[in-house]
Write an enzyme that holds these catalytic residues in place. Structure first.
Site, PDB file in Angstrom:
ATOM      1  N   ASN A   1      31.071  40.282  37.592  1.00 45.57           N
ATOM      2  CA  ASN A   1      31.543  41.656  37.470  1.00 45.57           C
ATOM      3  C   ASN A   1      31.531  42.121  35.998  1.00 45.57           C
ATOM      4  OD1 ASN A   1      33.121  43.985  37.332  1.00 45.57           O
ATOM      5  ND2 ASN A   1      34.462  43.328  39.012  1.00 45.57           N
TER       6      ASN A   1
ATOM      7  N   GLU B   1      34.137  31.705  46.587  1.00 40.55           N
ATOM      8  CA  GLU B   1      35.595  31.574  46.519  1.00 40.55           C
ATOM      9  C   GLU B   1      36.122  30.817  47.716  1.00 40.55           C
ATOM     10  OE1 GLU B   1      37.519  35.305  46.027  1.00 40.55           O
ATOM     11  OE2 GLU B   1      36.824  35.528  43.971  1.00 40.55           O
TER      12      GLU B   1
ATOM     13  N   ASP C   1      40.865  35.816  38.821  1.00 38.38           N
ATOM     14  CA  ASP C   1      40.894  36.327  40.179  1.00 38.38           C
ATOM     15  C   ASP C   1      41.975  37.398  40.223  1.00 38.38           C
ATOM     16  OD1 ASP C   1      39.447  36.022  42.670  1.00 38.38           O
ATOM     17  OD2 ASP C   1      41.429  35.736  43.537  1.00 38.38           O
TER      18      ASP C   1
ATOM     19  N   GLY D   1      36.318  49.391  41.791  1.00 35.82           N
ATOM     20  CA  GLY D   1      37.166  48.905  42.881  1.00 35.82           C
ATOM     21  C   GLY D   1      38.207  49.922  43.333  1.00 35.82           C
TER      22      GLY D   1
ATOM     23  N   ASP E   1      40.464  51.364  41.609  1.00 35.38           N
ATOM     24  CA  ASP E   1      40.987  52.226  40.539  1.00 35.38           C
ATOM     25  C   ASP E   1      41.224  53.685  40.957  1.00 35.38           C
ATOM     26  OD1 ASP E   1      41.341  50.247  38.709  1.00 35.38           O
ATOM     27  OD2 ASP E   1      39.442  50.555  37.662  1.00 35.38           O
TER      28      ASP E   1
ATOM     29  N   LYS F   1      43.209  52.802  30.556  1.00 34.07           N
ATOM     30  CA  LYS F   1      43.438  51.778  31.588  1.00 34.07           C
ATOM     31  C   LYS F   1      43.830  50.462  30.917  1.00 34.07           C
ATOM     32  CE  LYS F   1      41.406  49.001  35.257  1.00 34.07           C
ATOM     33  NZ  LYS F   1      40.237  48.494  35.961  1.00 34.07           N
TER      34      LYS F   1
ATOM     35  N   HIS G   1      46.747  45.195  34.616  1.00 38.11           N
ATOM     36  CA  HIS G   1      47.033  43.789  34.908  1.00 38.11           C
ATOM     37  C   HIS G   1      46.107  42.873  34.102  1.00 38.11           C
ATOM     38  CE1 HIS G   1      43.787  45.352  37.198  1.00 38.11           C
ATOM     39  NE2 HIS G   1      43.533  44.261  37.888  1.00 38.11           N
ATOM     40  N   ARG G   2      44.817  43.271  34.060  1.00 41.30           N
ATOM     41  CA  ARG G   2      43.818  42.442  33.356  1.00 41.30           C
ATOM     42  C   ARG G   2      44.125  42.400  31.866  1.00 41.30           C
ATOM     43  NH1 ARG G   2      39.988  44.478  35.656  1.00 41.30           N
ATOM     44  NH2 ARG G   2      40.127  42.834  37.211  1.00 41.30           N
TER      45      ARG G   2
HETATM   46  P1  IMP Z   1      38.025  39.567  42.176  1.00 43.49           P
HETATM   47  O1  IMP Z   1      38.930  39.128  41.077  1.00 43.49           O
HETATM   48  O2  IMP Z   1      36.648  39.809  41.641  1.00 43.49           O
HETATM   49  O3  IMP Z   1      38.076  38.659  43.357  1.00 43.49           O
HETATM   50  O4  IMP Z   1      38.556  41.000  42.599  1.00 43.49           O
HETATM   51  C1  IMP Z   1      39.051  41.289  43.856  1.00 43.49           C
HETATM   52  C2  IMP Z   1      38.877  42.748  44.221  1.00 43.49           C
HETATM   53  O5  IMP Z   1      39.894  43.510  43.609  1.00 43.49           O
HETATM   54  C3  IMP Z   1      37.547  43.332  43.850  1.00 43.49           C
HETATM   55  O6  IMP Z   1      37.029  43.987  44.973  1.00 43.49           O
HETATM   56  C4  IMP Z   1      37.847  44.336  42.801  1.00 43.49           C
HETATM   57  O7  IMP Z   1      37.094  45.491  43.007  1.00 43.49           O
HETATM   58  C5  IMP Z   1      39.333  44.613  42.960  1.00 43.49           C
HETATM   59  N1  IMP Z   1      39.899  44.710  41.638  1.00 43.49           N
HETATM   60  C6  IMP Z   1      40.236  43.713  40.798  1.00 43.49           C
HETATM   61  N2  IMP Z   1      40.624  44.198  39.615  1.00 43.49           N
HETATM   62  C7  IMP Z   1      40.507  45.524  39.723  1.00 43.49           C
HETATM   63  C8  IMP Z   1      40.730  46.575  38.804  1.00 43.49           C
HETATM   64  O8  IMP Z   1      41.077  46.407  37.621  1.00 43.49           O
HETATM   65  N3  IMP Z   1      40.488  47.799  39.286  1.00 43.49           N
HETATM   66  C9  IMP Z   1      40.076  48.029  40.553  1.00 43.49           C
HETATM   67  N4  IMP Z   1      39.841  47.092  41.435  1.00 43.49           N
HETATM   68  C10 IMP Z   1      40.054  45.845  41.015  1.00 43.49           C
END
Ligand code: IMP
Length: 184
Positions: free
Chosen positions: A12, A39, A66, A142, A144, A165, A170-171
């Site tokens: 990503n 995963e 994750d 995602g 957002d 953002k 969280h990130r």
């Molecule tokens: P993963 O960490 O890639 O498994 O993310 C899981 C899902 O949550 C993905 O479909 C992302 O699109 C969504 N997601 C994770 N972080 C964000 C974010 O910062 N914004 C929007 N969607 C998120």
């Protein structure tokens, strides 16, 4: 300073962009390590991130993230299944599930699993918010466009610039904790 250069294993590009901006504040360069999503099924983000990390053979300082969206009224759904649910239902599907629902609180959680020659370490970041009633904004990725952080001004993450953002997400919180720890 423990490290001034680390890798982020992900497929990503949005994650790379957001995490690199945060780590640069600590003088740490983030390098993209292309990784296909494989995963395990688990309801625990930390377990998923740590499992993916352990599958990487290279001896490099590397972090895996994750993340997920946890909707309180839906008992934490989609949580660890966030990417699957996004793919199948999308934001319109989530809004449909929450139609007529007044209690719309939710949080995003980011779990990091980092490894270097000294061991494996975990870090977490959380942002509290609520779900909008319609899809708003084209920024971010995602979920957002349907997530409104409590500490913001009512806009969704999708309506905010990358910098806005990153002030709340969280990130960014998880990567700030990692950045501080790496520069100790
Ligand atoms: P993963 O960490 O890639 O498994 O993310 C899981 C899902 O949550 C993905 O479909 C992302 O699109 C969504 N997601 C994770 N972080 C964000 C974010 O910062 N914004 C929007 N969607 C998120």
């Amino acid at each position: 300073m423990k490290k001034n250069e680390i890798y982020l294993g992900t497929s990503n590009q949005n994650k790379v962009k957001e995490a690199a901006a945060v780590l640069s504040l600590y003088g740490i360069k983030l390098i993209h390590y292309p990784l296909e999503r494989v995963e395990i099924q688990s309801d625990n983000l930390k377990e998923i991130a740590t499992f993916s990390l352990k599958n990487i053979q290279e001896n490099i300082p590397i972090v895996i993230e994750d993340a997920g969206l946890f909707i309180n009224k839906l008992k934490g759904f989609p949580g660890p299944y966030s990417s699957y649910v996004l793919e199948k239902l999308g934001n319109p599907g989530i809004l449909k599930l929450m139609e007529y629902e007044k209690e719309r609180s939710a949080q995003y959680i980011s779990e990091l699993a980092y490894r270097d020659e000294t061991g494996i370490y975990n870090f977490q970041g959380v942002v509290e918010g609520s779900l909008s009633t319609n899809i708003r904004g084209n920024n971010g990725f995602g979920y957002d466009p349907i997530f409104i952080p409590n500490e913001g001004d009512g806009r969704t993450f999708g309506e905010m610039s990358d910098i806005e953002k990153n002030n709340l997400s969280h990130r960014s919180r998880a990567f700030k904790t990692l950045g501080k720890w790496l520069t100790q």
